[in-house]
Design an enzyme around this catalytic site. Sequence first.
Site, short mmCIF file in Angstrom:
data_model
loop_
_atom_site.label_atom_id
_atom_site.label_comp_id
_atom_site.label_asym_id
_atom_site.label_seq_id
_atom_site.Cartn_x
_atom_site.Cartn_y
_atom_site.Cartn_z
N ILE A 160 -37.84 32.07 -4.80
CA ILE A 160 -38.26 32.49 -3.47
C ILE A 160 -39.77 32.67 -3.42
CG2 ILE A 160 -37.96 34.97 -3.92
CD1 ILE A 160 -36.71 35.15 -1.07
N CYS A 161 -40.33 32.49 -2.23
CA CYS A 161 -41.75 32.77 -1.99
C CYS A 161 -41.86 33.38 -0.60
CB CYS A 161 -42.61 31.52 -2.16
SG CYS A 161 -42.28 30.22 -0.95
N LYS A 162 -42.95 33.15 0.09
CA LYS A 162 -43.09 33.69 1.44
C LYS A 162 -42.28 32.89 2.46
CE LYS A 162 -46.64 35.06 4.85
NZ LYS A 162 -45.69 35.13 5.89
N GLY A 202 -40.96 29.33 1.62
CA GLY A 202 -40.14 28.28 1.01
C GLY A 202 -40.93 27.10 0.49
N MET A 236 -39.33 35.09 1.92
CA MET A 236 -39.42 36.49 2.31
C MET A 236 -39.62 36.64 3.82
SD MET A 236 -38.77 38.28 -0.32
CE MET A 236 -39.23 39.91 0.25
#
Length: 93
Positions: free
Chosen positions: A61-63, A65, A89
């Site tokens: 996961i990141c901010k 995708g 996120m």
Amino acid sequence: MKEIAFEDFYQLCQNGCSTIIDVREEVEFKQVHIESAQNLPLSSLADTYEVLDKNQTYYVICKSGIRSAHACQFLAEKGYDVVNVPGGMDAFE
């Protein structure tokens, strides 16, 4: 590249999934993160990925995708079983 619908990922989190990799930078991670997530920033992933277990499936996961997709591609090329979390996120907030 394997992906998981955010709703399904959210259910995994509710059940205590312990194989989440957050590839955002440390500053972003400290602001808000999934409690069980391990922070391995994309910017240093090439130096840190070997701490991961090739026998596990990791949810990345990141901010939003984008970075997680890059991380998944890199890790898959190294032989890891990884699943991208589109929406990242941003979908949590």
